[in-house]
Design an enzyme around this catalytic site. Sequence first.
Site, PDB file in Angstrom:
ATOM      1  N   HIS A  18       8.940  14.913  -8.372  1.00  0.00           N
ATOM      2  CA  HIS A  18       7.730  14.929  -7.263  1.00  0.00           C
ATOM      3  C   HIS A  18       7.113  16.277  -7.885  1.00  0.00           C
ATOM      4  O   HIS A  18       5.903  16.520  -8.021  1.00  0.00           O
ATOM      5  CB  HIS A  18       8.057  15.032  -6.088  1.00  0.00           C
ATOM      6  CG  HIS A  18       8.510  13.531  -5.444  1.00  0.00           C
ATOM      7  ND1 HIS A  18       9.596  13.855  -4.651  1.00  0.00           N
ATOM      8  CD2 HIS A  18       8.030  12.701  -5.253  1.00  0.00           C
ATOM      9  CE1 HIS A  18       9.852  12.494  -3.998  1.00  0.00           C
ATOM     10  NE2 HIS A  18       8.826  11.989  -4.705  1.00  0.00           N
ATOM     11  N   LYS A  42      10.033   4.501   7.814  1.00  0.00           N
ATOM     12  CA  LYS A  42      11.389   4.845   6.767  1.00  0.00           C
ATOM     13  C   LYS A  42      12.516   5.495   7.525  1.00  0.00           C
ATOM     14  O   LYS A  42      13.632   5.512   6.775  1.00  0.00           O
ATOM     15  CB  LYS A  42      10.878   5.676   5.485  1.00  0.00           C
ATOM     16  CG  LYS A  42      10.042   4.788   4.402  1.00  0.00           C
ATOM     17  CD  LYS A  42       9.543   5.666   3.386  1.00  0.00           C
ATOM     18  CE  LYS A  42      10.394   5.094   1.896  1.00  0.00           C
ATOM     19  NZ  LYS A  42      10.137   5.873   0.839  1.00  0.00           N
ATOM     20  N   ARG A  91       6.598   6.247 -12.335  1.00  0.00           N
ATOM     21  CA  ARG A  91       8.121   6.377 -13.235  1.00  0.00           C
ATOM     22  C   ARG A  91       8.208   5.331 -14.285  1.00  0.00           C
ATOM     23  O   ARG A  91       8.764   5.613 -15.151  1.00  0.00           O
ATOM     24  CB  ARG A  91       9.125   6.554 -12.114  1.00  0.00           C
ATOM     25  CG  ARG A  91       8.960   7.860 -11.318  1.00  0.00           C
ATOM     26  CD  ARG A  91       9.991   7.604 -10.092  1.00  0.00           C
ATOM     27  NE  ARG A  91       9.494   6.305  -9.494  1.00  0.00           N
ATOM     28  CZ  ARG A  91      10.457   5.847  -8.073  1.00  0.00           C
ATOM     29  NH1 ARG A  91      11.174   6.620  -7.919  1.00  0.00           N
ATOM     30  NH2 ARG A  91       9.754   5.061  -7.510  1.00  0.00           N
ATOM     31  N   SER A 129      14.121   9.554  -3.905  1.00  0.00           N
ATOM     32  CA  SER A 129      14.727  10.417  -2.983  1.00  0.00           C
ATOM     33  C   SER A 129      15.906   9.921  -2.497  1.00  0.00           C
ATOM     34  O   SER A 129      16.821  10.457  -2.042  1.00  0.00           O
ATOM     35  CB  SER A 129      13.575  10.649  -1.891  1.00  0.00           C
ATOM     36  OG  SER A 129      12.262  11.202  -2.257  1.00  0.00           O
TER      37      SER A 129
END
Length: 168
Positions: A18, A42, A91, A129
């Site tokens: 990030h 989440k 990514r 993450s």
Amino acid sequence: MRVTAIYPGTFDPMTVGHIDVARRASSMFDDLIVAVAASTNKGPYFSLEERVDMATLILEDLENVTVQSFSGLLMDYARDVPSRVIVRGLRAISDFEYEVQIAGVNRHLAPEVETVFIAAAQEYTFLSSSIVREIARMHGDVSEFVHPVVIDAFARRQQLASNSNNNR
Ligand code: COA
């Protein structure tokens, strides 16, 4: 005309991947807002306040970057700012399908807002993450993947958990 871009994410926590995207985006636009989403769906590990505080410290050397939080629709937030550019990191090819779908939804909601994709650093395409959280939970070394501010936050959290276990 100054161009303010928004880089949104849950950042639970912010990783070196990030940081790389934020750094490169900050050099492309006049101003960059790193927008930390509440993402209550989440069930984030770190609170919204913790995530904003960490991102603020991590990115403090980038003069044209500010960190804010938002909840609700990203396009409503973009109109409030106001901003017409959303930055997303890509990514791998697997991100592409999902990101194009989300960009399409967002364009439908706010046609004046463009999504710009930045290819994430090659060496961290595997990183997310949740992978960082998993390694930290097992007391593994995450120093290659996150800023020291995040390592401290994990340590504080684990200390609190072990104190509360000892008090039982
Ligand atoms: N380096 C490392 N990891 C990266 C990365 C990079 N460059 N880019 C993405 N990731 C990771 C993220 O950390 C995240 O990891 P996790 O799922 O393990 O926690 C994962 O890849 C997915 O990232 P992303 O798609 O950016 O999800 P997000 O939760 O961070 O952010 C929002 C998504 C907040 C931008 C999006 O949900 C949103 O806009 N929400 C607001 C509601 C809304 O407007 N909805 C309408 C659109 S559907």
